[in-house]
Write an enzyme that holds these catalytic residues in place. Structure first.
Site, PDB file in Angstrom:
ATOM      1  N   SER A 192      -8.829  -4.004   4.096  1.00  0.00           N
ATOM      2  CA  SER A 192      -8.398  -2.993   3.034  1.00  0.00           C
ATOM      3  C   SER A 192      -9.243  -2.541   1.944  1.00  0.00           C
ATOM      4  O   SER A 192      -8.945  -1.415   1.373  1.00  0.00           O
ATOM      5  CB  SER A 192      -7.149  -3.709   2.009  1.00  0.00           C
ATOM      6  OG  SER A 192      -7.508  -4.673   1.724  1.00  0.00           O
TER       7      SER A 192
ATOM      8  N   HIS B  82      -3.555  -1.079   7.381  1.00  0.00           N
ATOM      9  CA  HIS B  82      -4.438   0.196   7.433  1.00  0.00           C
ATOM     10  C   HIS B  82      -4.978   0.567   8.712  1.00  0.00           C
ATOM     11  O   HIS B  82      -5.707   1.434   8.926  1.00  0.00           O
ATOM     12  CB  HIS B  82      -5.700  -0.251   6.464  1.00  0.00           C
ATOM     13  CG  HIS B  82      -5.360  -0.519   5.093  1.00  0.00           C
ATOM     14  ND1 HIS B  82      -5.056   0.453   4.154  1.00  0.00           N
ATOM     15  CD2 HIS B  82      -5.285  -1.878   4.439  1.00  0.00           C
ATOM     16  CE1 HIS B  82      -4.492  -0.374   3.099  1.00  0.00           C
ATOM     17  NE2 HIS B  82      -4.585  -1.429   3.223  1.00  0.00           N
TER      18      HIS B  82
ATOM     19  N   LYS C 245       2.254   2.365   4.229  1.00  0.00           N
ATOM     20  CA  LYS C 245       1.259   3.230   4.143  1.00  0.00           C
ATOM     21  C   LYS C 245       0.910   4.271   4.909  1.00  0.00           C
ATOM     22  O   LYS C 245       1.657   5.211   4.452  1.00  0.00           O
ATOM     23  CB  LYS C 245       0.083   2.206   4.448  1.00  0.00           C
ATOM     24  CG  LYS C 245      -0.275   1.165   3.134  1.00  0.00           C
ATOM     25  CD  LYS C 245      -1.050  -0.108   3.392  1.00  0.00           C
ATOM     26  CE  LYS C 245      -1.073  -0.925   2.005  1.00  0.00           C
ATOM     27  NZ  LYS C 245      -1.520  -2.251   2.241  1.00  0.00           N
TER      28      LYS C 245
HETATM   29  C1  LIG Z   1      -0.773  -3.383   1.419  1.00  0.00           C
HETATM   30  C2  LIG Z   1      -1.103  -4.427   2.248  1.00  0.00           C
HETATM   31  C3  LIG Z   1      -0.226  -5.644   2.525  1.00  0.00           C
HETATM   32  C4  LIG Z   1       1.011  -5.724   1.883  1.00  0.00           C
HETATM   33  O1  LIG Z   1       1.812  -4.543   2.353  1.00  0.00           O
HETATM   34  P1  LIG Z   1       3.051  -4.117   1.351  1.00  0.00           P
HETATM   35  O2  LIG Z   1       4.062  -3.348   2.348  1.00  0.00           O
HETATM   36  O3  LIG Z   1       2.446  -3.110   0.371  1.00  0.00           O
HETATM   37  O4  LIG Z   1       3.642  -5.216   0.470  1.00  0.00           O
HETATM   38  C5  LIG Z   1      -0.394  -6.453   3.590  1.00  0.00           C
HETATM   39  N1  LIG Z   1      -1.836  -6.614   4.204  1.00  0.00           N
HETATM   40  C6  LIG Z   1      -2.673  -5.623   3.907  1.00  0.00           C
HETATM   41  C7  LIG Z   1      -4.076  -5.705   4.574  1.00  0.00           C
HETATM   42  C8  LIG Z   1      -2.359  -4.485   2.843  1.00  0.00           C
HETATM   43  O5  LIG Z   1      -3.278  -3.840   2.743  1.00  0.00           O
END
Ligand SMILES: *Cc1c(COP(=O)(O)O)cnc(C)c1O
Length: 384
Positions: free
Chosen positions: A179, A207, A238
């Site tokens: 991330s 991602h 995302k």
């Molecule tokens: C954003 C993210 C999460 C969490 O997801 P949310 O839906 O925002 O709670 C989990 N793992 C990674 C790698 C992330 O970037």
């Protein structure tokens, strides 16, 4: 006696170290341009990679579900909180990821922190990349299994630690796309080691989905290794521009998680309108893979423009880390860029290691090439 002294002192210390955080309030929808403090800014920090948050079709699906189902879901998934949009979204996700079944959680964080302790018990081992997301770390901490951290994307270190542990059951878990650095996990080697050791392989595609692979299907498509991951986790928050986490896998996996994951069982489910929006977003990605091609082209344009200005930045994903180092300097650079109308994040400790602060640019399919070239020039000037 002041009960808050300790906390106030810690806050002052964070401020002194350039690590104090504040919240920015945006005054518009999440898109390639946003309104912030009354000004139009070019958004270079959003995870909404495919600009789906305000997509007309996604909004129409949410509006239709709002009209039909109202706002709240009224209960947890196993009691009253599953409605048609929840069920339909799970079918859509299973098809999209070519799996037998899928399960939706209230967030990606709730998925990771719940799944890992649900699938592991005392006597098992969990092998976790040192740069995995905080929600994976929390899942490992809540598990009774023994957690072994391996060096970032270092498959020789993982192999050595697997051999030394004598592990016979448990989990290997990694972000598919990391991330902060935007690099891609070594699926061929992770898969080989998981097969060899008999451990389950879990990848977090937060991602990766909508970003890598020719049609945005994620890490299996990127490596042309369909079906090689046992537990495919991801988020709807995302590239899909909605909310919620998900897991795709075998019917047994999903049945087990449905019956054993505390964050799934003991929390009110997401609103039907969010589920309908997410379901439409997945369908749009299935129907319009050109969105992914545009995003991938933008990454090439932006990194080439940075290189042309003498800034080192490489990425095959929508996340482009630009190394700064010192926390204060990273803040100063991002502040200058903000003043010039570029919304870009400085990422500091504890998200990255101390003294390794970065500017983290995140691109969207809807950025124009001219915007990205203009941004690259501004970033180079701010760093100089
Ligand atoms: C954003 C993210 C999460 C969490 O997801 P949310 O839906 O925002 O709670 C989990 N793992 C990674 C790698 C992330 O970037």
């Amino acid at each position: 006696m002041n009960k808050w002294r300790r906390y106030a002192d810690e806050l002052a210390e964070l401020q002194a170290k350039g690590l104090y955080r504040t919240i920015n309030v945006l005054e518009s929808a999440q898109s390639s341009h946003v309104r912030y403090q009354g000004r139009d800014m070019l958004m270079l920090a959003s995870n909404a990679y495919l600009d789906m948050c305000r997509d007309p079709e996604v909004k129409a699906a949410a509006a239709a579900a709002l009209a039909e189902f109202g706002v709240g879901s009224g209960g947890s998934r196993l009691l009253t909180g599953t409605s048609t949009p929840h069920a339909r979204l799970e079918q859509t996700l299973a098809r999209f990821k070519e799996r037998e079944a899928a399960l939706v959680f209230n967030s990606g964080f709730a998925a990771n922190s719940g799944i890992i302790p649900a699938l592991t018990k005392a006597g098992d081992h969990i092998f976790s990349d040192e740069l995995n997301h905080a929600s994976i770390i929390d899942g490992c901490r809540q598990s009774k299994a023994q957690t072994v951290i391996y060096r970032h994307n270092d498959m020789a270190d993982l192999a050595a630690k697997l051999a030394a542990s004598g592990a016979k059951s448990g989990l290997i878990v990694s972000d598919a796309v990391f991330s902060m650095d935007g690099d891609i996990a070594d699926l061929p080697e992770l898969h080989r080691l998981a097969e060899q050791s008999g451990l389950l392989l879990m990848l977090d595609e937060a991602h990766a989905t909508g970003v890598i692979g020719a049609r945005g299907r994620g890490i299996e498509e990127h490596f042309n290794m369909s079906g090689s991951v046992d537990i495919l986790m991801g988020t709807l928050s995302k590239a899909f521009g909605a909310e919620g986490g998900y897991v795709c896998g075998s019917a047994v996996l999903i049945d087990y998680l449905r019956n054993n994951t505390r964050s799934f069982i003991f929390s009110t489910s997401l609103s039907p309108l969010v589920m309908a929006a997410a379901g439409r977003a997945v369908e749009l990605l299935e129907q319009q893979p050109e969105r992914v091609a545009r995003l991938q082209q933008n990454v090439r344009v932006f990194t080439a423009a940075l290189h042309a200005k003498g800034v080192a930045a490489d990425s095959q994903t929508a996340i482009i880390p630009i190394f700064v180092g010192d926390e204060e300097r990273a803040l100063a650079v991002s502040k200058r860029l903000f003043d010039e109308g570029y919304y870009i994040s400085a990422i500091r400790y504890p998200t990255v290691k101390r003294g390794e602060a970065i500017l983290r640019a995140a691109l969207m399919s809807s950025h124009t090439e001219a915007e990205l070239e203009r941004a690259a020039a501004a970033i180079a000037a701010a760093l100089a």
